[in-house]
Scaffold this motif. Sequence first.
Motif, PDB file in Angstrom:
ATOM      1  N   TYR A  84      61.676 -12.462  -6.929  1.00  0.00           N
ATOM      2  CA  TYR A  84      61.516 -13.310  -8.026  1.00  0.00           C
ATOM      3  C   TYR A  84      60.411 -12.888  -8.992  1.00  0.00           C
ATOM      4  N   ILE A  88      53.319 -13.311 -15.332  1.00  0.00           N
ATOM      5  CA  ILE A  88      52.334 -14.240 -15.491  1.00  0.00           C
ATOM      6  C   ILE A  88      51.195 -13.515 -16.153  1.00  0.00           C
ATOM      7  N   ALA A  98      44.571  -8.883  -7.197  1.00  0.00           N
ATOM      8  CA  ALA A  98      44.452 -10.137  -6.992  1.00  0.00           C
ATOM      9  C   ALA A  98      45.272 -10.933  -5.627  1.00  0.00           C
ATOM     10  N   PHE A  99      45.908  -9.842  -4.934  1.00  0.00           N
ATOM     11  CA  PHE A  99      46.508 -10.183  -3.810  1.00  0.00           C
ATOM     12  C   PHE A  99      45.546 -10.005  -2.592  1.00  0.00           C
ATOM     13  N   VAL A 102      44.516 -13.256  -0.156  1.00  0.00           N
ATOM     14  CA  VAL A 102      45.321 -13.788   0.864  1.00  0.00           C
ATOM     15  C   VAL A 102      45.721 -12.500   1.983  1.00  0.00           C
ATOM     16  N   ALA A 105      42.896 -12.905   4.378  1.00  0.00           N
ATOM     17  CA  ALA A 105      42.944 -14.331   4.959  1.00  0.00           C
ATOM     18  C   ALA A 105      44.098 -13.968   6.049  1.00  0.00           C
ATOM     19  N   LEU A 109      43.658 -14.649  10.065  1.00  0.00           N
ATOM     20  CA  LEU A 109      44.664 -15.509  11.015  1.00  0.00           C
ATOM     21  C   LEU A 109      45.270 -14.791  11.942  1.00  0.00           C
TER      22      LEU A 109
ATOM     23  N   PRO B 152      54.172 -20.934   0.226  1.00  0.00           N
ATOM     24  CA  PRO B 152      55.320 -20.180   0.038  1.00  0.00           C
ATOM     25  C   PRO B 152      56.347 -20.471   0.660  1.00  0.00           C
ATOM     26  N   ILE B 159      61.782 -20.213  -6.453  1.00  0.00           N
ATOM     27  CA  ILE B 159      60.668 -19.533  -7.136  1.00  0.00           C
ATOM     28  C   ILE B 159      59.398 -19.406  -5.916  1.00  0.00           C
ATOM     29  N   TRP B 160      58.480 -18.296  -6.308  1.00  0.00           N
ATOM     30  CA  TRP B 160      57.460 -18.258  -5.201  1.00  0.00           C
ATOM     31  C   TRP B 160      56.330 -18.696  -5.719  1.00  0.00           C
ATOM     32  N   ASN B 162      52.411 -18.434  -7.192  1.00  0.00           N
ATOM     33  CA  ASN B 162      51.724 -17.393  -8.089  1.00  0.00           C
ATOM     34  C   ASN B 162      50.456 -16.849  -7.213  1.00  0.00           C
ATOM     35  N   PHE B 163      50.536 -15.592  -6.647  1.00  0.00           N
ATOM     36  CA  PHE B 163      49.711 -15.183  -5.811  1.00  0.00           C
ATOM     37  C   PHE B 163      48.442 -14.624  -6.638  1.00  0.00           C
ATOM     38  N   ARG B 164      48.519 -14.708  -7.998  1.00  0.00           N
ATOM     39  CA  ARG B 164      47.302 -14.358  -8.640  1.00  0.00           C
ATOM     40  C   ARG B 164      46.490 -15.505  -8.962  1.00  0.00           C
ATOM     41  N   LEU B 168      46.018 -20.628  -4.864  1.00  0.00           N
ATOM     42  CA  LEU B 168      46.758 -20.096  -4.030  1.00  0.00           C
ATOM     43  C   LEU B 168      45.918 -19.417  -2.808  1.00  0.00           C
ATOM     44  N   TRP B 169      45.059 -18.834  -3.240  1.00  0.00           N
ATOM     45  CA  TRP B 169      44.158 -18.106  -2.302  1.00  0.00           C
ATOM     46  C   TRP B 169      43.365 -19.026  -1.424  1.00  0.00           C
ATOM     47  N   PHE B 172      45.363 -20.235   1.435  1.00  0.00           N
ATOM     48  CA  PHE B 172      45.354 -19.349   2.415  1.00  0.00           C
ATOM     49  C   PHE B 172      43.913 -19.247   3.065  1.00  0.00           C
ATOM     50  N   ALA B 173      42.816 -19.538   2.443  1.00  0.00           N
ATOM     51  CA  ALA B 173      41.485 -19.171   2.996  1.00  0.00           C
ATOM     52  C   ALA B 173      41.192 -20.562   3.875  1.00  0.00           C
ATOM     53  N   THR B 176      43.414 -20.907   6.794  1.00  0.00           N
ATOM     54  CA  THR B 176      43.054 -19.969   8.131  1.00  0.00           C
ATOM     55  C   THR B 176      41.700 -20.365   8.451  1.00  0.00           C
ATOM     56  N   SER B 243      33.802 -15.412   3.061  1.00  0.00           N
ATOM     57  CA  SER B 243      34.872 -15.275   2.202  1.00  0.00           C
ATOM     58  C   SER B 243      35.371 -16.640   1.721  1.00  0.00           C
TER      59      SER B 243
END
Lengths: 179, 472
Positions: A84, A88, A98-99, A102, A105, A109, B152, B159-160, B162-164, B168-169, B172-173, B176, B243
Amino acid sequence: MSDNKIIQGVIAEFKDPADILHAAGKVRDAGFKEWDVHSPFPVHGMDDAMGEKRSPLGWMVAFAAFTGVVVGLGMQWWMSAVDYKLVIAGKAFFSYQAFFPVTFALGVLFSVITAVFGMLGLNKLRFHHPVFHSNSFERSTDDAFFISILAEDKKFDPNKTLQFFKEIGCVNVELLEEK
Amino acid sequence: MSVTAENTGLVIEDIPLVKGDPDFHKITTDICRISEKPITKTPRWWWIAFIISGMLAMNLLIMIGYLAWEGVGVWGVNIPVGWGWAIVNFVFWVGIGHAGTLISAILFLFRQKWRTSINRFAEAMTICAVICAGVFPGIHVGRIWVAYFMFPVPNQMSIWPNFRSPLLWDIFAVGTYFTASALFWYTGMIPDLATYRDRAKSKIKKVVFGILSLGWRGGNRQWKHYEVAYLLLAGISTPLVLSVHSVVSTDFATSIVPGWHTTIFPPYFVAGAIFSGFAMVMTLAILARKVLPALQNYITIDTLERMAKIMMVTGMMVGYAYSTEFFIAWYSGNMYERFAFINRAFGPYWWAYWTMVSCNVIIPQLFWIRKLRRTIPVLFALSIFTNIGMWFERFVIVMSLHADYLPSSWDYYKPTWVDAWTFIGSFGLFLTLFLLFIRFLPVMAMSEVKGVLPRANPHFHHNMPPAHKGEA
């Protein structure tokens, strides 16, 4: 020692870390395979005394970390640039910079889960084990040091093994019998 | 990982780690007795503390319910201050958690043996604090029932997320981080849970601790993997802990708000997190020593002094960051940046700024004096000051929002009673979980403390001939 009980092994108690380290070397030299040293904390130098190989856990965790990184980056790529697509702030669909957080992490994990569950798996822990049939084994998590030799061992013979422990200087020795 | 007597000797330990030279059995009984008391003999202080904190925790639930029912209007947030206490409290609680991981991971890698007496409850504190932290992002989305948008998951719009986005970080951070901390804590506890199993008198306890200890039998073939796992967890948690708060800081740093958009944020946040976390460990350790006198031989005044030194170092790192921020604001020549900092110190929130500076920079300077570092009431008071100061630090940072580029949209943020009771309630949740931990689980890592005693070294014995030394 009644005859109708199955003998599962022999367990011997030793006085202190120095004694058990010494005794472990002797058990190793006698050629036993199915044996272990039980102590309330890891005794320094015991791996060498027992002739143990290095744990393979490090390699397992390295593999898991790599998998986590690939899964993390792959997931973000597939969701943002394949399944999708969304524009942005005018950024690239696959904004690998930017990835990074995650990805990192998920690498961590996967690693920690592998470290813990891999360790538990390698330890072959089970709720029923011959050593738990001992009358004094409870003290192995307190202040006592034991060596157990299990009946599966090819060199195991109840009387001879009992005698062997006495010779190498145990303070106490008993047969492990199924209750 | 074979550790020989020679390389353990690298650490020069002139101060005994444990007072009174206890043997292995005494350590077991000292620690086990704390939680082996039957329910009917639970000390009164525990019940009083538990009931009060339990009520406050319930109050947190009520506040969350009220928020969900009424909407975020019950909070003091406005435009431009769209982030209020919820984000302040989130950063505050995550930061506190960091000391536990620092003690269990980083100090382990540096072979700081004194950590063994405090690591277990510092790790428990981490878990309780991260649970409290986790509440706030969940509720500050406003519509709590769609909080799953942060994950996610394929939802009805396919829709997923926004990983930017740094938010969202964060998911996950922090997710974890919680998983890693909980697993680390539990792994460390397995041998001690086996001790509980072996000492248990009642059938129920035998079964419960039997299951929790997973059939641990202390064999060297297990310790071998266990020690490697522990080392790996420490090695992995070290970059993780650095981190996590860096990622938290990017919530601010990736925005273009003056006062937030700076590269100093990640290290500055990490230092502050460790500072605040050590303060909380200090507060809890001193209280625990008071109510559980058995711990006084393990958490010695020397342990507390070492913690005070870490607080002093991290406090000065934070102080240095405050001054660097000011310098860069001036040096950048950017009028918005300059204004943001002058406004912080002398604007409408001057009182918050100077509370922060006093508590975090000026008051910890008392730690230079050895006598004060070794006086328990002083340590306790200073740890409270730090707890307060570090909460205010986050408040000061978040309040950068109140005056940004457009003066016509400036506004003053005031929390409401709902904000206040939500925050107090989070302390209730924290203490309730922590009290349950010290009542039922081993508060100190018995197997680790035993392992660092001189008598645990196979070469300890005095009557041993010197020729023995090089063996093994």
